[in-house]
Motif scaffolding. Sequence first.
Motif, PDB file in Angstrom:
ATOM      1  N   TRP A  94      87.253  68.329  66.396  1.00 49.47           N
ATOM      2  CA  TRP A  94      87.757  67.519  65.273  1.00 49.47           C
ATOM      3  C   TRP A  94      88.493  68.416  64.269  1.00 49.47           C
ATOM      4  O   TRP A  94      89.571  68.084  63.798  1.00 49.47           O
ATOM      5  CB  TRP A  94      86.593  66.804  64.603  1.00 49.47           C
ATOM      6  CG  TRP A  94      87.016  65.798  63.572  1.00 49.47           C
ATOM      7  CD1 TRP A  94      87.281  64.478  63.776  1.00 49.47           C
ATOM      8  CD2 TRP A  94      87.252  66.037  62.176  1.00 49.47           C
ATOM      9  NE1 TRP A  94      87.653  63.885  62.597  1.00 49.47           N
ATOM     10  CE2 TRP A  94      87.655  64.805  61.595  1.00 49.47           C
ATOM     11  CE3 TRP A  94      87.173  67.160  61.360  1.00 49.47           C
ATOM     12  CZ2 TRP A  94      87.956  64.677  60.247  1.00 49.47           C
ATOM     13  CZ3 TRP A  94      87.482  67.029  59.997  1.00 49.47           C
ATOM     14  CH2 TRP A  94      87.865  65.798  59.458  1.00 49.47           C
ATOM     15  N   VAL A  95      87.892  69.539  63.970  1.00 47.96           N
ATOM     16  CA  VAL A  95      88.499  70.479  63.009  1.00 47.96           C
ATOM     17  C   VAL A  95      89.840  70.982  63.553  1.00 47.96           C
ATOM     18  O   VAL A  95      90.832  71.057  62.816  1.00 47.96           O
ATOM     19  CB  VAL A  95      87.545  71.661  62.720  1.00 47.96           C
ATOM     20  CG1 VAL A  95      88.232  72.741  61.906  1.00 47.96           C
ATOM     21  CG2 VAL A  95      86.299  71.163  61.980  1.00 47.96           C
TER      22      VAL A  95
ATOM     23  N   PHE B  52      79.622  68.192  58.241  1.00 46.01           N
ATOM     24  CA  PHE B  52      79.998  69.527  58.697  1.00 46.01           C
ATOM     25  C   PHE B  52      81.492  69.634  59.043  1.00 46.01           C
ATOM     26  O   PHE B  52      82.176  70.537  58.554  1.00 46.01           O
ATOM     27  CB  PHE B  52      79.151  69.951  59.904  1.00 46.01           C
ATOM     28  CG  PHE B  52      79.635  71.215  60.548  1.00 46.01           C
ATOM     29  CD1 PHE B  52      79.390  72.448  59.959  1.00 46.01           C
ATOM     30  CD2 PHE B  52      80.364  71.188  61.725  1.00 46.01           C
ATOM     31  CE1 PHE B  52      79.848  73.623  60.543  1.00 46.01           C
ATOM     32  CE2 PHE B  52      80.837  72.349  62.318  1.00 46.01           C
ATOM     33  CZ  PHE B  52      80.569  73.568  61.727  1.00 46.01           C
ATOM     34  N   ALA B  53      81.992  68.741  59.896  1.00 42.08           N
ATOM     35  CA  ALA B  53      83.375  68.865  60.366  1.00 42.08           C
ATOM     36  C   ALA B  53      84.384  68.772  59.209  1.00 42.08           C
ATOM     37  O   ALA B  53      85.232  69.661  59.064  1.00 42.08           O
ATOM     38  CB  ALA B  53      83.668  67.847  61.460  1.00 42.08           C
ATOM     39  N   PRO B  54      84.300  67.728  58.361  1.00 46.49           N
ATOM     40  CA  PRO B  54      85.246  67.699  57.239  1.00 46.49           C
ATOM     41  C   PRO B  54      85.088  68.896  56.299  1.00 46.49           C
ATOM     42  O   PRO B  54      86.081  69.390  55.742  1.00 46.49           O
ATOM     43  CB  PRO B  54      84.933  66.392  56.511  1.00 46.49           C
ATOM     44  CG  PRO B  54      83.719  65.828  57.139  1.00 46.49           C
ATOM     45  CD  PRO B  54      83.528  66.485  58.452  1.00 46.49           C
ATOM     46  N   LEU B  56      84.066  72.046  57.167  1.00 41.19           N
ATOM     47  CA  LEU B  56      84.649  73.233  57.797  1.00 41.19           C
ATOM     48  C   LEU B  56      86.173  73.163  57.726  1.00 41.19           C
ATOM     49  O   LEU B  56      86.839  74.146  57.389  1.00 41.19           O
ATOM     50  CB  LEU B  56      84.172  73.339  59.255  1.00 41.19           C
ATOM     51  CG  LEU B  56      84.747  74.497  60.064  1.00 41.19           C
ATOM     52  CD1 LEU B  56      84.379  75.848  59.458  1.00 41.19           C
ATOM     53  CD2 LEU B  56      84.263  74.456  61.530  1.00 41.19           C
ATOM     54  N   SER B  57      86.702  71.983  58.038  1.00 46.32           N
ATOM     55  CA  SER B  57      88.152  71.808  58.016  1.00 46.32           C
ATOM     56  C   SER B  57      88.705  72.083  56.607  1.00 46.32           C
ATOM     57  O   SER B  57      89.719  72.761  56.450  1.00 46.32           O
ATOM     58  CB  SER B  57      88.483  70.380  58.455  1.00 46.32           C
ATOM     59  OG  SER B  57      89.840  70.136  58.321  1.00 46.32           O
TER      60      SER B  57
END
Lengths: 202, 245
Positions: A94-95, B52-54, B56-57
């Motif tokens: 996703w990232v 977590f994903a948003p 890290l991004s």
Amino acid sequence: MAAPVFIIAASVSAELHQAMIEARGLALTAKNARALAVRAGSKTVGFRAITDFIEELASAIISQSRVINHHAEKLSTQAVTAWHSDNAMAHFRWVEAQKPEHLASIRPHINQCDKQLDALNHELQIGLRDLIGQIDESYKHIRTANLIATSSHVEAATAGDFREQLEVIADNIRKTADRIAAHLNRANSLLSQNHRERKIAC
Amino acid sequence: MLATVLYEDGDHRWIMFARDPGKPDGIIDTNQYLIQSGNEAILLDPGGIELFAPMLSSVLKYVPAEGITKLFASHQDPDIISSLGLWDQALPNAELYSPWLWESFIRHFGMNNITYKAIPDEGMTITLGRIQLQFIPAHYLHSSGNFHVWDAKAGILMSGDVGAALEEPGAPLWVDSMERHAPKMKKFHQRWMPSDAAKHDWIRRVSALDIKIMAPQHGRLFKPPHVADFLRWFEQLPVGVAIKG
């Protein structure tokens, strides 16, 4: 939806634990049979020899169940680690799609996680195959138990006053073998189902 | 994830990440903070698994992964640090600063690579790049092992659950009126903070600081004069009293 491997492995472990408890009951049956054979004296010479087999069989099933139980627990732990890595990879994908400015800086860790996941999945496949093999091996003990139960019935027929008590012991052996077989069947079915679903997924 | 630069002086920055529009319903909104100085950065209360994903991004937009050398978890709650197992894969060389009291509990979130740095009860000071950060004791506010982060150079106090408010999505970032904001904080503090003695000890401790921004983990942030307003309001608020009749 297929149950995760860590749940399947833990369920297999639980089934084998139950099989081990049943086998302990079989060991107790062997002790009772020996005591009875001593009391009955010369009328049960053949049965006395069978009690040795029952004890050996119980000990073999306990030992085999313990090994499989340990193997399944280890497999379940590995499967949890693989699930964590898989989960992390899903988040990393996703990232990556967001293309943040410093994405390149995380790539080595993504690659490392991917490699670890591949290695874990490979280990899991081997582990599951071994587990199926070990359970197949355990069925031999069930066949032996059934043979012993049949022989015990034959010996009981010539035991005079002790016939009824020896028949109870022979029935106990067969019933215990059936219960152990039921646990093995359930473990086998869990593993086969997972194996089939993995094949379809591939 | 909305990123807001709270402070910037050369390579010394405070960035707040919050108000994630993709956040699933039913999850409490949280404020995450990143402090940068020199080639180092620390993530404060990095949040739960769902974020977590948003996170890290968003973080990788400001700093490369190798630059995040430290994590801080004020206490053990899932909205603070349940993402640890994932950060453990993303930042295997990082250190996690957290109360000593919670080490054996926090490890349950999964920690094979990151190093746990236990903060003693009396707190400690660490160096991040060219600045010093102080971990200030805030025990029983609300967790029995709890710390806040004080950056004396920036004048920012990350105050964890103290000053937190549960608000509707899209609420403004800053407190503009204590009169209007206090009702949004009252029940939260009375229910979650169990000890008046701990509250008074904390107020005495932070009153000595020259706070330019007080940044809680939920809800709006405080600037003067609302920082002092908050301390006065908190001092007179009976806590640990949300007991049904």
